[in-house]
Write an enzyme that holds these catalytic residues in place. Sequence first.
Site, mmCIF file in Angstrom:
data_model
loop_
_atom_site.group_PDB
_atom_site.id
_atom_site.type_symbol
_atom_site.label_atom_id
_atom_site.label_comp_id
_atom_site.label_asym_id
_atom_site.label_seq_id
_atom_site.Cartn_x
_atom_site.Cartn_y
_atom_site.Cartn_z
ATOM 1 N N SER A 49 0.950 -1.727 0.109
ATOM 2 C CA SER A 49 -0.044 0.241 0.450
ATOM 3 C C SER A 49 0.785 0.958 -0.465
ATOM 4 O O SER A 49 0.505 1.963 -0.523
ATOM 5 C CB SER A 49 -0.716 0.670 1.079
ATOM 6 O OG SER A 49 -1.678 -1.298 1.574
ATOM 7 N N LEU A 56 -1.793 12.051 1.201
ATOM 8 C CA LEU A 56 -2.579 12.790 2.278
ATOM 9 C C LEU A 56 -2.614 12.698 3.509
ATOM 10 O O LEU A 56 -2.993 11.481 4.526
ATOM 11 C CB LEU A 56 -3.770 13.135 1.841
ATOM 12 C CG LEU A 56 -4.487 13.743 0.274
ATOM 13 C CD1 LEU A 56 -3.786 12.728 -1.090
ATOM 14 C CD2 LEU A 56 -6.092 13.696 0.440
ATOM 15 N N HIS A 229 -9.892 0.682 -3.834
ATOM 16 C CA HIS A 229 -9.754 2.201 -3.612
ATOM 17 C C HIS A 229 -9.455 3.057 -5.089
ATOM 18 O O HIS A 229 -7.697 2.676 -4.923
ATOM 19 C CB HIS A 229 -9.492 2.769 -2.499
ATOM 20 C CG HIS A 229 -8.899 4.182 -2.110
ATOM 21 N ND1 HIS A 229 -10.068 4.862 -2.263
ATOM 22 C CD2 HIS A 229 -8.474 4.942 -2.426
ATOM 23 C CE1 HIS A 229 -10.265 6.327 -1.775
ATOM 24 N NE2 HIS A 229 -8.456 6.324 -2.422
ATOM 25 N N TYR A 260 -11.261 12.899 -2.498
ATOM 26 C CA TYR A 260 -10.347 14.006 -1.883
ATOM 27 C C TYR A 260 -9.543 14.396 -3.585
ATOM 28 O O TYR A 260 -10.156 13.193 -4.173
ATOM 29 C CB TYR A 260 -9.614 13.454 -1.709
ATOM 30 C CG TYR A 260 -8.684 12.505 -1.176
ATOM 31 C CD1 TYR A 260 -7.543 11.831 -1.963
ATOM 32 C CD2 TYR A 260 -9.450 10.577 -0.742
ATOM 33 C CE1 TYR A 260 -6.861 11.099 -2.657
ATOM 34 C CE2 TYR A 260 -9.013 9.938 -1.154
ATOM 35 C CZ TYR A 260 -7.381 9.583 -1.548
ATOM 36 O OH TYR A 260 -6.826 8.165 -2.432
ATOM 37 N N THR A 364 -0.660 8.573 6.993
ATOM 38 C CA THR A 364 -1.387 9.800 8.126
ATOM 39 C C THR A 364 -0.589 8.369 9.657
ATOM 40 O O THR A 364 -0.430 10.344 9.835
ATOM 41 C CB THR A 364 -3.035 9.855 8.218
ATOM 42 O OG1 THR A 364 -2.874 9.680 6.613
ATOM 43 C CG2 THR A 364 -2.741 10.679 8.924
ATOM 44 N N ASP A 550 -10.812 -0.769 35.769
ATOM 45 C CA ASP A 550 -11.543 -0.161 36.934
ATOM 46 C C ASP A 550 -11.699 -1.626 37.535
ATOM 47 O O ASP A 550 -12.492 -1.669 36.147
ATOM 48 C CB ASP A 550 -12.142 0.802 37.081
ATOM 49 C CG ASP A 550 -12.883 0.796 36.445
ATOM 50 O OD1 ASP A 550 -13.169 0.730 35.520
ATOM 51 O OD2 ASP A 550 -14.314 2.046 36.981
ATOM 52 N N LEU A 648 -28.096 -8.759 40.524
ATOM 53 C CA LEU A 648 -28.348 -9.626 40.688
ATOM 54 C C LEU A 648 -27.874 -10.459 39.352
ATOM 55 O O LEU A 648 -28.539 -10.610 38.613
ATOM 56 C CB LEU A 648 -29.184 -10.190 40.702
ATOM 57 C CG LEU A 648 -30.732 -9.199 41.460
ATOM 58 C CD1 LEU A 648 -31.960 -9.477 42.146
ATOM 59 C CD2 LEU A 648 -30.218 -10.012 42.755
#
Length: 818
Positions: A49, A56, A229, A260, A364, A550, A648
């Site tokens: 890729s 961008l 894409h 884009y 990115t 927690d 319960l």
Amino acid sequence: MSSTPALRPRVVVIGAGIVGCSLADELTARGWTDVTVLEQGPLPAPGGSTSHAPGLVFQTSPSRTLAAFARYTVEKFSSLQVDGVSCFDRVGGLELATTPERLAELHRRAGYATAWGIRGEIVGADRCTELWPLIDRSVVLGGFHTPDDGLARAVLAARAQLDRATGRGARFLDRHTVTGIEQAEGRVTGVVTDRGTFPADHVVSAAGFWGPVIGRMAGVDVPLQPLAHQYARTRPLPDLAGAEAEASMPILRFQDRDLYFREHHDRIGIGSYAHRPLPVDPFTVLPYDAARARGMEMPSSYPFTEEDWAPSWEDCRRLLPALRATEIEEGFNGVFSFTPDGMPVLGESRQLRGFWLAEAVWVTHSAGVAKAVAEWMVDGRASVDLHECDLTRFEDAQRSPAYVRERGSQQFVEVYDVLHPLQPMEHPRPLRVSPFHARQERLGAYFLEGGGWERPHWYEANAPLVDSLGPLPERDAWSARHWSPVVAAEARATRERVALYDMTPLRRLEVTGAGALSFLQRMTSNNLRKKPGAVTYTLLLDEAGGVRSDLTVARLAPERFQVGANSPADLDRFLRYAPRDVHIRDITSGTCCIGVWGPLARDLVQPLTRDDFSHEGFGYFRAKETYIGHVPVTAMRLSYVGELGWELYTTADLGLRLWDTLWEAGRAHGVIAAGRSAFNSLRLEKGYRSWGTDMTDEHDPYEAGLGFAVRMDKDGFVGRDALRGPAARTPARRLTALLLDDPAAVVLGKEPVHVDGTPAGHVTSAAYGYTLGRCVAYAWLPALPAGTGVHVDYFGEKIPATVCDEPLFDPEMNRIRR
């Protein structure tokens, strides 16, 4: 977290794309110089890729973690050069709005940018056309301009980092195809290739869309779906004739049409997410040479599908009229990776120690991810919260190939969609349901989804109760989504009568064995050395004192504990460190839970059991194994909503009988079923924290207001040493309770908070407090005294709020301890 098997561990990184090269650079900079990077294709452009990425980099994201990754990527790439050419062009970014809905969304994105420390501003249509003269001003309402965004030269940045890592001792070997992962006694020992075997103490899969292939060799699941894409370049444009720079205008997003744009000297590059999803099977992707033999430029570059492009081309020409005088010169369908939730997959496998994933990472975020993973490997923790990216975050039900493919494809579709923070996925649903689901449907439950579970947020059966409330403040269109005035009625009924809450999705772990107590004492912050029947709120800390989770721990027998946890990561951490005399089992799917809360909870429950449920007979934070009617239950006197009541628990097969028993007995007391929206409102009025939203491992207990759950006089628990000293008890920042001054105002979370006109923090959780008549918001801020005025930025509007002491509701705890 990983143990280091050697002082100078041998690391093999699989994949020399932008992630692998960045990781080698980050590891060697930290002193781990015995690093080998294996790549099946040729360097410096091996055909994954990275080799086709348009580069961008927009830093703004709803995720604080992704924004931090992108900020570091911009910072680092801006400092890199190859042969005098910068690896990053800071041309800025411009996101356009052509609809009022999108313009409102850009205001929200501007809020994210402010909260995460990214420069940006909302600009008008005239300014948009100044920044991008090719835009047809008549179709634009405004934009969001981010001057520090820009274009990463991905192949060049990979080479720059390759050179730096090589200079520190790393080696990069191309034309090496990985064929196997060697292991012994649950630990990785080496990587097998077609050109030899490479011993390793740590192996990192940074193979991009080949990640599932490498994962299968290691026996490690990689929930990743590659998709193709579309990207195209125009012929030369007269308007750009003579352009010397590769790009001078900001990178451009036209999200209303999933498009884009960027410059390539005198041409325009265009990417589209508007087409149908084009999933790719990673096990069928051709090796580099085989792809070239079939006429493909690289394995990640598939033939351009003209039929998918046609509608987008028309949208391009409407926005940029100059394109009407040109045509597409070339195009391809480039493959890259999506996960079910759109986030990267990072971390070390528990099943195969020393085997790490750094997958589903876009350019990115590449340098930021590499830094975080390198910190994690070398130091044992990253400097940024990674729980959204942790490889353990997915439930088993979310790991099937069918689920990963369907959700990954939907992530592609939604890349540029305006998504509400409560937006539920549409498919595949329902996936996980509690035993009460049929009853909930009959009551008109409005379901949202989380962790694959169907979770009622309110019940339409309670709509008649709204008439008795009086007028409620009107909500704006955004905060009114996935909300109903019924929520207010359910909150009031819980405060005044009694309500049943489905708590089944909360994770439950069973910890047993001779070493169970010692193990839990070492792993958590509070003192669990109590008699059976005690329930304790405690924290799971990391070695730096950060709050990893927690927990509520019930000691049901000398060697048997039930732990209320948050995520699969808690189970994973326990399993990593449990000694042989401790047995840990996730019992969530085989059990269920109903919260019975409200001032009439005892009136409802007591007649159904022979055990004493009085305050004297069943104190707060106590547990009993008893019967409710015909149903054996583990009852715990806990309350996350600030009212008298019990959780319960029973087995899933008896869950429906438990619900019906409580429902029938409760009718005389006006019982209702209440949903998660009321639950969230009530818990914020009491100041109860939600891990992963209000606090993470970036925060220590004292900052988070949870110092009461730390027993420093208890020896040897994880994180204790990091919490020593007065500085830990006088934090400079705090999780702060705010009440919005305007009774009609509402915020939802992640909004920036301004102190004296300057951005100073951000909202974590927020909900309208129906008992208080104000919206409650918790925010990370500098330590401020109660009464201090601040402003919360909501869609560009500065909403006044006031710092308050907490808890806001029933500070004496009279309602719970009655």
